[in-house]
Design a protein around this motif. Structure first.
Motif, PDB file in Angstrom:
ATOM      1  N   VAL A 159       0.844  -1.194   0.000  1.00  0.00           N
ATOM      2  CA  VAL A 159       0.000   0.000   0.000  1.00  0.00           C
ATOM      3  C   VAL A 159       0.880   1.245   0.000  1.00  0.00           C
ATOM      4  O   VAL A 159       1.761   1.383   0.854  1.00  0.00           O
ATOM      5  CB  VAL A 159      -0.922   0.010   1.240  1.00  0.00           C
ATOM      6  CG1 VAL A 159      -1.720   1.310   1.289  1.00  0.00           C
ATOM      7  CG2 VAL A 159      -1.866  -1.178   1.212  1.00  0.00           C
ATOM      8  N   PRO A 160       0.675   2.166  -0.943  1.00  0.00           N
ATOM      9  CA  PRO A 160       1.491   3.386  -0.979  1.00  0.00           C
ATOM     10  C   PRO A 160       1.348   4.200   0.305  1.00  0.00           C
ATOM     11  O   PRO A 160       0.241   4.385   0.821  1.00  0.00           O
ATOM     12  CB  PRO A 160       0.918   4.153  -2.181  1.00  0.00           C
ATOM     13  CG  PRO A 160       0.300   3.104  -3.041  1.00  0.00           C
ATOM     14  CD  PRO A 160      -0.253   2.092  -2.096  1.00  0.00           C
ATOM     15  N   GLU A 161       2.488   4.660   0.795  1.00  0.00           N
ATOM     16  CA  GLU A 161       2.490   5.486   2.003  1.00  0.00           C
ATOM     17  C   GLU A 161       2.883   6.935   1.704  1.00  0.00           C
ATOM     18  O   GLU A 161       2.446   7.847   2.409  1.00  0.00           O
ATOM     19  CB  GLU A 161       3.462   4.910   3.038  1.00  0.00           C
ATOM     20  CG  GLU A 161       3.052   3.548   3.561  1.00  0.00           C
ATOM     21  CD  GLU A 161       4.043   2.997   4.566  1.00  0.00           C
ATOM     22  OE1 GLU A 161       5.206   3.464   4.574  1.00  0.00           O
ATOM     23  OE2 GLU A 161       3.664   2.105   5.335  1.00  0.00           O
ATOM     24  N   ARG A 162       3.700   7.127   0.683  1.00  0.00           N
ATOM     25  CA  ARG A 162       4.187   8.470   0.355  1.00  0.00           C
ATOM     26  C   ARG A 162       3.426   8.967  -0.876  1.00  0.00           C
ATOM     27  O   ARG A 162       3.703   8.565  -2.005  1.00  0.00           O
ATOM     28  CB  ARG A 162       5.699   8.456   0.120  1.00  0.00           C
ATOM     29  CG  ARG A 162       6.475   8.018   1.371  1.00  0.00           C
ATOM     30  CD  ARG A 162       7.981   8.070   1.151  1.00  0.00           C
ATOM     31  NE  ARG A 162       8.459   9.420   0.876  1.00  0.00           N
ATOM     32  CZ  ARG A 162       8.663  10.350   1.809  1.00  0.00           C
ATOM     33  NH1 ARG A 162       8.436  10.085   3.090  1.00  0.00           N
ATOM     34  NH2 ARG A 162       9.111  11.549   1.466  1.00  0.00           N
ATOM     35  N   VAL A 163       2.459   9.842  -0.614  1.00  0.00           N
ATOM     36  CA  VAL A 163       1.554  10.335  -1.650  1.00  0.00           C
ATOM     37  C   VAL A 163       1.927  11.770  -2.009  1.00  0.00           C
ATOM     38  O   VAL A 163       2.041  12.629  -1.126  1.00  0.00           O
ATOM     39  CB  VAL A 163       0.090  10.287  -1.169  1.00  0.00           C
ATOM     40  CG1 VAL A 163      -0.847  10.821  -2.251  1.00  0.00           C
ATOM     41  CG2 VAL A 163      -0.298   8.871  -0.750  1.00  0.00           C
ATOM     42  N   VAL A 164       2.119  12.035  -3.286  1.00  0.00           N
ATOM     43  CA  VAL A 164       2.248  13.390  -3.807  1.00  0.00           C
ATOM     44  C   VAL A 164       1.008  13.636  -4.657  1.00  0.00           C
ATOM     45  O   VAL A 164       0.603  12.766  -5.447  1.00  0.00           O
ATOM     46  CB  VAL A 164       3.522  13.570  -4.640  1.00  0.00           C
ATOM     47  CG1 VAL A 164       3.530  14.938  -5.343  1.00  0.00           C
ATOM     48  CG2 VAL A 164       4.763  13.436  -3.753  1.00  0.00           C
ATOM     49  N   ALA A 165       0.387  14.810  -4.517  1.00  0.00           N
ATOM     50  CA  ALA A 165      -0.902  15.022  -5.165  1.00  0.00           C
ATOM     51  C   ALA A 165      -1.053  16.434  -5.687  1.00  0.00           C
ATOM     52  O   ALA A 165      -0.405  17.379  -5.202  1.00  0.00           O
ATOM     53  CB  ALA A 165      -2.034  14.724  -4.180  1.00  0.00           C
ATOM     54  N   TYR A 166      -1.916  16.578  -6.693  1.00  0.00           N
ATOM     55  CA  TYR A 166      -2.389  17.905  -7.076  1.00  0.00           C
ATOM     56  C   TYR A 166      -3.100  18.505  -5.878  1.00  0.00           C
ATOM     57  O   TYR A 166      -3.779  17.809  -5.126  1.00  0.00           O
ATOM     58  CB  TYR A 166      -3.328  17.800  -8.274  1.00  0.00           C
ATOM     59  CG  TYR A 166      -3.966  19.105  -8.653  1.00  0.00           C
ATOM     60  CD1 TYR A 166      -3.198  20.251  -8.824  1.00  0.00           C
ATOM     61  CD2 TYR A 166      -5.345  19.211  -8.827  1.00  0.00           C
ATOM     62  CE1 TYR A 166      -3.777  21.466  -9.158  1.00  0.00           C
ATOM     63  CE2 TYR A 166      -5.929  20.417  -9.171  1.00  0.00           C
ATOM     64  CZ  TYR A 166      -5.151  21.542  -9.323  1.00  0.00           C
ATOM     65  OH  TYR A 166      -5.722  22.738  -9.641  1.00  0.00           O
ATOM     66  N   VAL A 167      -2.959  19.812  -5.675  1.00  0.00           N
ATOM     67  CA  VAL A 167      -3.407  20.445  -4.439  1.00  0.00           C
ATOM     68  C   VAL A 167      -4.873  20.156  -4.132  1.00  0.00           C
ATOM     69  O   VAL A 167      -5.246  19.897  -2.977  1.00  0.00           O
ATOM     70  CB  VAL A 167      -3.113  21.970  -4.472  1.00  0.00           C
ATOM     71  CG1 VAL A 167      -3.865  22.663  -5.590  1.00  0.00           C
ATOM     72  CG2 VAL A 167      -3.403  22.602  -3.135  1.00  0.00           C
ATOM     73  N   ARG A 168      -5.746  20.167  -5.132  1.00  0.00           N
ATOM     74  CA  ARG A 168      -7.159  19.889  -4.885  1.00  0.00           C
ATOM     75  C   ARG A 168      -7.352  18.464  -4.376  1.00  0.00           C
ATOM     76  O   ARG A 168      -8.101  18.226  -3.416  1.00  0.00           O
ATOM     77  CB  ARG A 168      -7.966  20.103  -6.165  1.00  0.00           C
ATOM     78  CG  ARG A 168      -9.464  19.910  -5.964  1.00  0.00           C
ATOM     79  CD  ARG A 168     -10.253  20.074  -7.240  1.00  0.00           C
ATOM     80  NE  ARG A 168     -11.678  20.066  -6.943  1.00  0.00           N
ATOM     81  CZ  ARG A 168     -12.626  20.053  -7.867  1.00  0.00           C
ATOM     82  NH1 ARG A 168     -12.295  20.055  -9.154  1.00  0.00           N
ATOM     83  NH2 ARG A 168     -13.904  20.031  -7.517  1.00  0.00           N
ATOM     84  N   ALA A 169      -6.693  17.515  -5.022  1.00  0.00           N
ATOM     85  CA  ALA A 169      -6.795  16.122  -4.597  1.00  0.00           C
ATOM     86  C   ALA A 169      -6.137  15.920  -3.242  1.00  0.00           C
ATOM     87  O   ALA A 169      -6.643  15.173  -2.387  1.00  0.00           O
ATOM     88  CB  ALA A 169      -6.146  15.214  -5.647  1.00  0.00           C
TER      89      ALA A 169
END
Length: 281
Positions: free
Chosen positions: A22-32
């Motif tokens: 399961v991914p633990e390090r998430v990078v996201a678009y600011v809205r998401a």
């Protein structure tokens, strides 16, 4: 869900994503990213869109800035080496066309060999369906039931909708949603092109349609056209790149609208309650 378990998720482009854990390090678009934070998943960093500058837009950040989540700047100008140093397990973006991520070039994720999930925020899904998809993604990333920095309880959203429905039914005020482009130009929203505006209409809010003309989501006109529609209340785009209303009929009420509200129950509950209070004022 344990991080040692295999992970899989199919995004709204139909892309099947998978990882050994399961991914633990998430990078996201600011809205998401703001939505995931509300739902109990804290990104390690977020990035903006082509409308964004080098710092957080307060209208779009949600609780991210207060939570200390770093902002990396606009996605299309992202420093790939900096992104690599963050060691993301997954990147989360949105999509308006069901084909391409909105704010980040997918080639960046490909070069880093990081799965990219793009969730739809366009009008092919209803707002409840959009919220459900973000809940599903957050759940797949290990968010516990009821977890989050804000009130992610769906009953809070239901309560806000009931409140708005009641106020809208009593007042019957005409509402115009728009995004200011300058002193001579304004983008008037077509209500059914925006899932949250379509939801407002379903809750009984009397939204004004700008009428025929070019543009699928907006009709671009001058401020005189907005005034001609004689709204009782103007929902104005409060993102950093938009401008406040320049011309409205005397006595018109104003309320803020973020066309990129984080797709979480908590964020929309706040928006619906604020609109209800503006209608009732």
């Amino acid at each position: 869900m344990s991080a040692a378990q295999p992970w899989g998720f199919t995004d709204d482009r139909g892309t099947e994503l998978g990882a050994a854990r399961v991914p633990e390090r998430v990078v996201a678009y600011v809205r998401a990213g703001a939505a995931l934070l509300d739902l109990g998943v804290t990104p390690v960093a977020v990035y903006g869109s082509g409308h964004d500058g080098p710092a957080y837009d307060p209208a779009k950040a949600g609780g991210l800035d207060a939570a200390g989540v770093p902002y990396l700047g606009p996605g299309r100008a992202l420093d790939e080496e900096l992104l690599r140093e963050l060691r993301p397990d997954v990147i989360v973006d949105v999509t308006y066309d069901g084909k391409s991520p909105y704010a980040l070039d997918e080639a960046v994720a490909d070069r880093l060999a990081v799965p990219l999930a793009a969730l739809s925020v366009g009008n092919e899904l209803t707002l409840p369906e959009i919220l459900d998809r973000f809940r599903e993604l957050a759940g797949s990333l290990g968010a516990g039931a009821g977890a989050g920095t804000a009130a992610a309880d769906p009953t809070d959203l239901a309560g806000a909708e009931d409140f708005l429905r009641g106020v809208a039914g009593r007042t019957g005020l005409a509402v115009l949603a728009l995004s200011g482009a300058g002193p001579d130009q304004v983008h008037l929203a077509r209500p059914q092109a925006w899932p949250e505006l379509a939801r407002l209409a379903a809750l009984g809010v009397r939204l004004l349609d700008p009428g025929p003309g070019p543009g699928a989501n907006w009709l671009t006109a001058d401020w005189g056209r907005a005034a001609e529609l004689r709204p009782d209340l103007v929902l104005f785009d409060n993102r950093f790149h938009a401008v406040p209303p320049y011309e409205t009929p005397p006595g018109t009420r104003l309320a803020a609208w973020n066309p990129e509200t984080p797709p979480s129950p908590a964020a929309y509950a706040r928006f619906f309650r604020e609109l209800a209070e503006a209608l009732a004022a």
